[in-house]
Design a protein around this motif. Structure first.
Motif, PDB file in Angstrom:
ATOM      1  N   VAL A 170       0.873  -1.178   0.000  1.00 28.41           N
ATOM      2  CA  VAL A 170       0.000   0.000   0.000  1.00 28.41           C
ATOM      3  C   VAL A 170       0.907   1.223   0.000  1.00 28.41           C
ATOM      4  O   VAL A 170       1.687   1.426   0.939  1.00 28.41           O
ATOM      5  N   PHE A 171       0.800   2.043  -1.037  1.00 28.74           N
ATOM      6  CA  PHE A 171       1.759   3.123  -1.253  1.00 28.74           C
ATOM      7  C   PHE A 171       1.276   4.448  -0.687  1.00 28.74           C
ATOM      8  O   PHE A 171       0.108   4.816  -0.830  1.00 28.74           O
ATOM      9  N   GLY A 172       2.218   5.148  -0.051  1.00 29.25           N
ATOM     10  CA  GLY A 172       1.955   6.472   0.483  1.00 29.25           C
ATOM     11  C   GLY A 172       2.928   7.478  -0.091  1.00 29.25           C
ATOM     12  O   GLY A 172       3.763   7.148  -0.951  1.00 29.25           O
ATOM     13  N   ARG A 173       2.849   8.683   0.404  1.00 33.81           N
ATOM     14  CA  ARG A 173       3.705   9.754  -0.099  1.00 33.81           C
ATOM     15  C   ARG A 173       5.179   9.531   0.247  1.00 33.81           C
ATOM     16  O   ARG A 173       6.063   9.846  -0.552  1.00 33.81           O
ATOM     17  N   GLU A 174       5.444   8.943   1.424  1.00 32.97           N
ATOM     18  CA  GLU A 174       6.819   8.811   1.889  1.00 32.97           C
ATOM     19  C   GLU A 174       7.307   7.370   1.979  1.00 32.97           C
ATOM     20  O   GLU A 174       8.446   7.138   2.380  1.00 32.97           O
ATOM     21  N   GLY A 175       6.464   6.429   1.632  1.00 29.16           N
ATOM     22  CA  GLY A 175       6.906   5.045   1.752  1.00 29.16           C
ATOM     23  C   GLY A 175       5.805   4.052   1.451  1.00 29.16           C
ATOM     24  O   GLY A 175       4.763   4.398   0.885  1.00 29.16           O
ATOM     25  N   VAL A 176       6.046   2.813   1.874  1.00 34.39           N
ATOM     26  CA  VAL A 176       5.180   1.700   1.491  1.00 34.39           C
ATOM     27  C   VAL A 176       4.845   0.839   2.704  1.00 34.39           C
ATOM     28  O   VAL A 176       5.737   0.478   3.483  1.00 34.39           O
ATOM     29  N   PHE A 177       3.568   0.508   2.865  1.00 33.04           N
ATOM     30  CA  PHE A 177       3.162  -0.510   3.832  1.00 33.04           C
ATOM     31  C   PHE A 177       3.298  -1.870   3.175  1.00 33.04           C
ATOM     32  O   PHE A 177       2.883  -2.065   2.031  1.00 33.04           O
TER      33      PHE A 177
END
Length: 307
Positions: A197-204
């Motif tokens: 799951v992608f975010g602005r600063e990294g990945v879950f």
């Protein structure tokens, strides 16, 4: 009046937070837990609802048909219940499980939860990636790396194929895929299902620990799992602005991580290697580190409690 209003707000906030529950409350109608299982289960706090993960700038919203275990409890499951070495279970942010299974159940499966703050991962390579070709490249590289693995006393890894072909949801900004693996000369197939799951600063990172025969069951909950993460305000994938940190790999590179230097060069991990080289590192270290991250996501499931 103000006091009543304040109390109502506090009650609402409290109700929205995850509550830790003992296994007796989680499974009030079960009487089949053995004397070996009970002491281990008593160590665990089963949590549902809002799980704050400030270090990842996000929240997990765990529904009633799942539960969450803290990093310490996840270590208990992975090491004491499922029989993995402690080093392999370090660094997680906890685990999630389907509520219908206790961790000691023979049918139980779950997913480790991790977060990588490597930066914004571009999805520009998704449309042009040939996943059949990528699979063959990974197979070849793993086969080559097995020579060194066996020299060091580790069982060889055989990548049989995709158990589920990589799929990217461009609207939810999630990626998931599954590998069918075998270890050593054991003919038993192992499922390695990954969700990102992608975010602005990294990945879950959700890495499922399950048997290949549970593939359909896990595929059925993937839509739920991809919606568990709620990033803090301004931290979602769509909040990216020019100048933000960019990850040194794309979607294909993430799928191939750990396969080795040759595949790294083909799928864009070389930029990551060069970044380390500039700091005095060597490419072998990059490959080893990637392989270590890859191996950490491959847990076994020995369902005989040892504590």
């Amino acid at each position: 009046m103000k006091r009543y209003f304040a109390a109502a707000i506090l009650l609402t906030l409290f109700a929205g937070q995850a509550g830790a529950r003992p296994y007796q409350d989680m499974y009030p109608n079960r009487t089949d837990f053995s004397d070996a299982e009970k002491p281990v289960l008593e160590k665990l706090d089963f949590q549902q609802g809002v799980i704050k993960l400030p270090e990842a700038k996000a929240t997990l919203n765990v529904p009633a048909d799942f539960y969450y275990l803290s990093p310490a409890d996840a270590m208990t499951v992975l090491v004491d219940i499922w029989g993995n070495p402690p080093a392999a279970a370090e660094g997680t942010m906890g685990m999630i499980f389907p509520a219908k299974y206790a961790p000691t159940d023979i049918e139980a499966w779950g997913s480790t939860v991790e977060h990588s703050a490597d930066g914004y991962v571009s999805d520009v390579d998704v449309a042009t990636t040939n996943y059949d070709e990528l699979l063959q490249n990974i197979k070849d590289s793993i086969r080559e790396n097995n020579v060194e693995r066996e020299k060091q006393g580790f069982p060889k890894i055989t990548l049989v194929g995709w158990a589920s072909t990589p799929h990217y949801d461009k609207f939810a900004h999630t990626l998931h895929w599954a590998r069918d693996l075998m270890f050593g000369d054991d003919k038993q197939h192992t499922l390695n299902y990954s969700v990102r799951v992608f975010g602005r600063e990294g990945v879950f990172q959700f890495n499922f620990v399950a048997g290949l025969d549970q593939l359909k069951e896990i595929e059925g909950v993937i839509p739920t799992v991809t919606k568990l993460v709620q990033f803090d305000k301004g931290m979602a994938y769509t909040d990216y602005v020019e100048g933000d940190k960019i990850a040194a790999y794309g979607m294909a590179g993430m799928i191939a991580a750990g396969a080795g230097a040759k595949i790294a060069a083909k799928v864009g991990l070389l930029a990551l290697a060069l970044a380390f080289l500039k700091k005095g590192g060597i490419l072998v270290f990059i490959v080893f580190a990637g392989a270590l991250r890859f191996a950490k996501g491959l847990f076994k499931r020995n369902k005989t409690p040892t504590a």
